[in-house]
Scaffold this motif. Structure first.
Motif, PDB file in Angstrom:
ATOM      1  N   VAL A 130       0.855  -1.190   0.000  1.00 18.74           N
ATOM      2  CA  VAL A 130       0.000   0.000   0.000  1.00 18.74           C
ATOM      3  C   VAL A 130       0.893   1.243   0.000  1.00 18.74           C
ATOM      4  O   VAL A 130       1.876   1.311   0.739  1.00 18.74           O
ATOM      5  CB  VAL A 130      -0.916   0.006   1.253  1.00 18.74           C
ATOM      6  CG1 VAL A 130      -1.738   1.283   1.308  1.00 18.74           C
ATOM      7  CG2 VAL A 130      -1.831  -1.218   1.242  1.00 18.74           C
ATOM      8  N   TRP A 131       0.551   2.228  -0.829  1.00 21.59           N
ATOM      9  CA  TRP A 131       1.307   3.479  -0.884  1.00 21.59           C
ATOM     10  C   TRP A 131       0.376   4.598  -1.329  1.00 21.59           C
ATOM     11  O   TRP A 131      -0.779   4.371  -1.680  1.00 21.59           O
ATOM     12  CB  TRP A 131       2.491   3.344  -1.848  1.00 21.59           C
ATOM     13  CG  TRP A 131       2.086   3.113  -3.272  1.00 21.59           C
ATOM     14  CD1 TRP A 131       1.871   4.050  -4.243  1.00 21.59           C
ATOM     15  CD2 TRP A 131       1.801   1.841  -3.894  1.00 21.59           C
ATOM     16  NE1 TRP A 131       1.481   3.453  -5.416  1.00 21.59           N
ATOM     17  CE2 TRP A 131       1.427   2.103  -5.231  1.00 21.59           C
ATOM     18  CE3 TRP A 131       1.836   0.524  -3.441  1.00 21.59           C
ATOM     19  CZ2 TRP A 131       1.092   1.085  -6.119  1.00 21.59           C
ATOM     20  CZ3 TRP A 131       1.495  -0.493  -4.331  1.00 21.59           C
ATOM     21  CH2 TRP A 131       1.133  -0.201  -5.647  1.00 21.59           C
ATOM     22  N   ARG A 132       0.878   5.823  -1.339  1.00 24.17           N
ATOM     23  CA  ARG A 132       0.086   6.977  -1.759  1.00 24.17           C
ATOM     24  C   ARG A 132       0.248   7.222  -3.258  1.00 24.17           C
ATOM     25  O   ARG A 132       1.343   7.033  -3.806  1.00 24.17           O
ATOM     26  CB  ARG A 132       0.527   8.239  -0.995  1.00 24.17           C
ATOM     27  CG  ARG A 132       0.184   8.222   0.468  1.00 24.17           C
ATOM     28  CD  ARG A 132       0.653   9.498   1.176  1.00 24.17           C
ATOM     29  NE  ARG A 132       2.100   9.669   1.107  1.00 24.17           N
ATOM     30  CZ  ARG A 132       2.971   8.983   1.841  1.00 24.17           C
ATOM     31  NH1 ARG A 132       2.544   8.062   2.698  1.00 24.17           N
ATOM     32  NH2 ARG A 132       4.266   9.196   1.743  1.00 24.17           N
ATOM     33  N   PRO A 133      -0.819   7.665  -3.920  1.00 25.82           N
ATOM     34  CA  PRO A 133      -0.704   7.942  -5.360  1.00 25.82           C
ATOM     35  C   PRO A 133       0.370   8.984  -5.675  1.00 25.82           C
ATOM     36  O   PRO A 133       0.995   8.922  -6.742  1.00 25.82           O
ATOM     37  CB  PRO A 133      -2.100   8.463  -5.736  1.00 25.82           C
ATOM     38  CG  PRO A 133      -3.013   7.876  -4.715  1.00 25.82           C
ATOM     39  CD  PRO A 133      -2.220   7.815  -3.446  1.00 25.82           C
ATOM     40  N   THR A 134       0.598   9.926  -4.759  1.00 29.99           N
ATOM     41  CA  THR A 134       1.597  10.968  -5.014  1.00 29.99           C
ATOM     42  C   THR A 134       3.011  10.412  -5.066  1.00 29.99           C
ATOM     43  O   THR A 134       3.915  11.073  -5.587  1.00 29.99           O
ATOM     44  CB  THR A 134       1.521  12.051  -3.924  1.00 29.99           C
ATOM     45  OG1 THR A 134       1.618  11.434  -2.635  1.00 29.99           O
ATOM     46  CG2 THR A 134       0.226  12.834  -4.015  1.00 29.99           C
ATOM     47  N   THR A 135       3.230   9.206  -4.535  1.00 28.89           N
ATOM     48  CA  THR A 135       4.570   8.620  -4.563  1.00 28.89           C
ATOM     49  C   THR A 135       4.679   7.465  -5.542  1.00 28.89           C
ATOM     50  O   THR A 135       5.721   6.820  -5.616  1.00 28.89           O
ATOM     51  CB  THR A 135       4.969   8.112  -3.161  1.00 28.89           C
ATOM     52  OG1 THR A 135       4.070   7.060  -2.767  1.00 28.89           O
ATOM     53  CG2 THR A 135       4.903   9.230  -2.137  1.00 28.89           C
ATOM     54  N   ALA A 136       3.627   7.217  -6.306  1.00 28.88           N
ATOM     55  CA  ALA A 136       3.614   6.041  -7.189  1.00 28.88           C
ATOM     56  C   ALA A 136       4.726   6.095  -8.236  1.00 28.88           C
ATOM     57  O   ALA A 136       5.175   5.047  -8.715  1.00 28.88           O
ATOM     58  CB  ALA A 136       2.256   5.931  -7.877  1.00 28.88           C
ATOM     59  N   ARG A 137       5.179   7.310  -8.589  1.00 27.87           N
ATOM     60  CA  ARG A 137       6.221   7.432  -9.613  1.00 27.87           C
ATOM     61  C   ARG A 137       7.624   7.207  -9.056  1.00 27.87           C
ATOM     62  O   ARG A 137       8.581   7.137  -9.826  1.00 27.87           O
ATOM     63  CB  ARG A 137       6.157   8.813 -10.268  1.00 27.87           C
ATOM     64  CG  ARG A 137       4.813   9.175 -10.865  1.00 27.87           C
ATOM     65  CD  ARG A 137       4.883  10.451 -11.681  1.00 27.87           C
ATOM     66  NE  ARG A 137       5.687  11.489 -11.064  1.00 27.87           N
ATOM     67  CZ  ARG A 137       5.224  12.367 -10.160  1.00 27.87           C
ATOM     68  NH1 ARG A 137       3.966  12.303  -9.765  1.00 27.87           N
ATOM     69  NH2 ARG A 137       6.014  13.288  -9.658  1.00 27.87           N
ATOM     70  N   ARG A 138       7.758   7.113  -7.726  1.00 29.86           N
ATOM     71  CA  ARG A 138       9.091   6.925  -7.147  1.00 29.86           C
ATOM     72  C   ARG A 138       9.669   5.575  -7.553  1.00 29.86           C
ATOM     73  O   ARG A 138       9.052   4.534  -7.328  1.00 29.86           O
ATOM     74  CB  ARG A 138       9.046   6.978  -5.622  1.00 29.86           C
ATOM     75  CG  ARG A 138       8.933   8.344  -5.006  1.00 29.86           C
ATOM     76  CD  ARG A 138       9.188   8.257  -3.507  1.00 29.86           C
ATOM     77  NE  ARG A 138      10.570   7.888  -3.210  1.00 29.86           N
ATOM     78  CZ  ARG A 138      11.049   7.698  -1.974  1.00 29.86           C
ATOM     79  NH1 ARG A 138      10.228   7.826  -0.931  1.00 29.86           N
ATOM     80  NH2 ARG A 138      12.309   7.367  -1.787  1.00 29.86           N
ATOM     81  N   PRO A 139      10.850   5.551  -8.147  1.00 30.33           N
ATOM     82  CA  PRO A 139      11.489   4.261  -8.410  1.00 30.33           C
ATOM     83  C   PRO A 139      11.649   3.415  -7.151  1.00 30.33           C
ATOM     84  O   PRO A 139      11.609   2.185  -7.219  1.00 30.33           O
ATOM     85  CB  PRO A 139      12.849   4.657  -9.000  1.00 30.33           C
ATOM     86  CG  PRO A 139      12.602   5.993  -9.647  1.00 30.33           C
ATOM     87  CD  PRO A 139      11.615   6.686  -8.725  1.00 30.33           C
TER      88      PRO A 139
END
Length: 320
Positions: free
Chosen positions: A280-289
């Motif tokens: 589970v994570w936040r959509p704002t961090t989904a692009r983080r490698p």
């Protein structure tokens, strides 16, 4: 100028409710968090924490400042995500939360792989109950959480989070080798018990409020049996020790089970009870490698660790 690290410390105390819990989440000592708050009080000329019994409570001014800190930290996170994405490799700090058996049975090889492959990534781990971790991710306190649910208790999906399944964790019944259920299972096709076989047993299970506890009660009641919950302990290794002492039976997931006591065997149950594992994570961090690489590693290791054991062959009938 307000110091961001001190605001982060205040925000952590506001979320976790104590200096000690905030220190655990941040990877600091309690004294270091207290010092950060004291410096922030001097900077703002404002009392932020007040003693209340053995703990502390936030003042009204502190709660307002913690709300502002949450907004600032979200902006910083967006900037860090953009920079990491441009670099194209995992980097920076990543705070991962996991429930106890995942922290023991899944995360060690995952964290070791990430440390070996990505020297610029600083991954930290904190143990958090599944029902708390989703909220902590949504609030920006934790970057990524490993959590689980059961078929009767689906994982809540509040606004502000994304999730993906990473594996299934089957459970089996732990009994002593000479328990009557062992002989009963040996007489069944496939060597598996059914839920009616569990009536009248004394149970060793997790305490109330846990997903596993709720699953056991609802499942046994649905099959027409009121469970006798004689021993309620959180750690599965403790449950297995109680089983080994002949005090009852337990439903134990494969993940994080560890070595079995010499006189304990695991019996399959049909239908198979399964915990579904999620990242589970936040959509704002989904692009983080860092997020995508950690999810990949979790899925790879979860698949290898939670594959069900082969069902034992049925015991042949005695020779005439």
């Amino acid at each position: 100028m307000l110091d961001l690290a001190r605001l982060r410390a205040l925000h952590a105390v506001a979320v976790h409710g104590s200096v000690g819990a905030a220190a655990t989440a941040l990877g600091y000592t309690p004294s270091a968090v207290s010092q950060q708050i004291a410096k922030l009080e001097r900077e703002t000329r404002t009392t932020l924490l007040e003693r209340h019994g053995r703990g502390v409570v936030l003042t009204d001014a502190a709660r307002q400042l913690a709300g502002t800190a949450e907004q600032l930290l979200a902006l910083v996170e967006q900037a860090e995500t953009t920079l990491e994405e441009r670099r194209g490799r995992p980097s920076g700090r990543l705070l991962v939360a996991a429930f106890a058996s995942a922290a023991r049975g899944l995360l060690p090889p995952v964290l070791a792989e990430l440390a070996a492959r990505h020297q610029d990534l600083d991954t930290r781990l904190v143990e958090v109950d599944p029902h708390q971790s989703v909220d902590l991710v949504a609030r920006g306190v934790i970057d990524l959480a490993v959590t689980h649910d059961w078929d009767i208790a689906p994982l809540p999906a509040p606004d502000g989070i994304e999730r993906t399944p990473i594996g299934d964790d089957p459970s089996e019944i732990a009994v002593t080798a000479g328990h009557p259920l062992t002989a009963r299972a040996a007489q069944r096709p496939g060597g598996a018990l059914d839920r009616a076989d569990l009536a009248g047993e004394r149970w060793i299970c997790q305490p109330p409020g846990s997903v596993c506890h709720d699953w056991l009660i609802r499942t046994l009641r649905a099959s027409g049996h009121e469970p006798d919950l004689a021993y309620q302990v959180a750690e599965y290794q403790t449950q297995l020790a109680l089983v080994a002492a002949g005090l009852g039976i337990a439903l134990v997931p494969r993940l994080g089970r560890g070595p079995l006591p010499d006189n304990v065997v695991m019996l399959p149950l049909e239908p198979v009870p399964v915990r579904r594992l999620y990242a589970v994570w936040r959509p704002t961090t989904a692009r983080r490698p860092a997020i995508t690489e950690t999810v990949r590693a979790l899925r790879t290791h979860a698949t290898s660790l939670t594959t069900p054991l082969p069902t034992p062959p049925p015991t042949p009938p005695p020779a005439p």
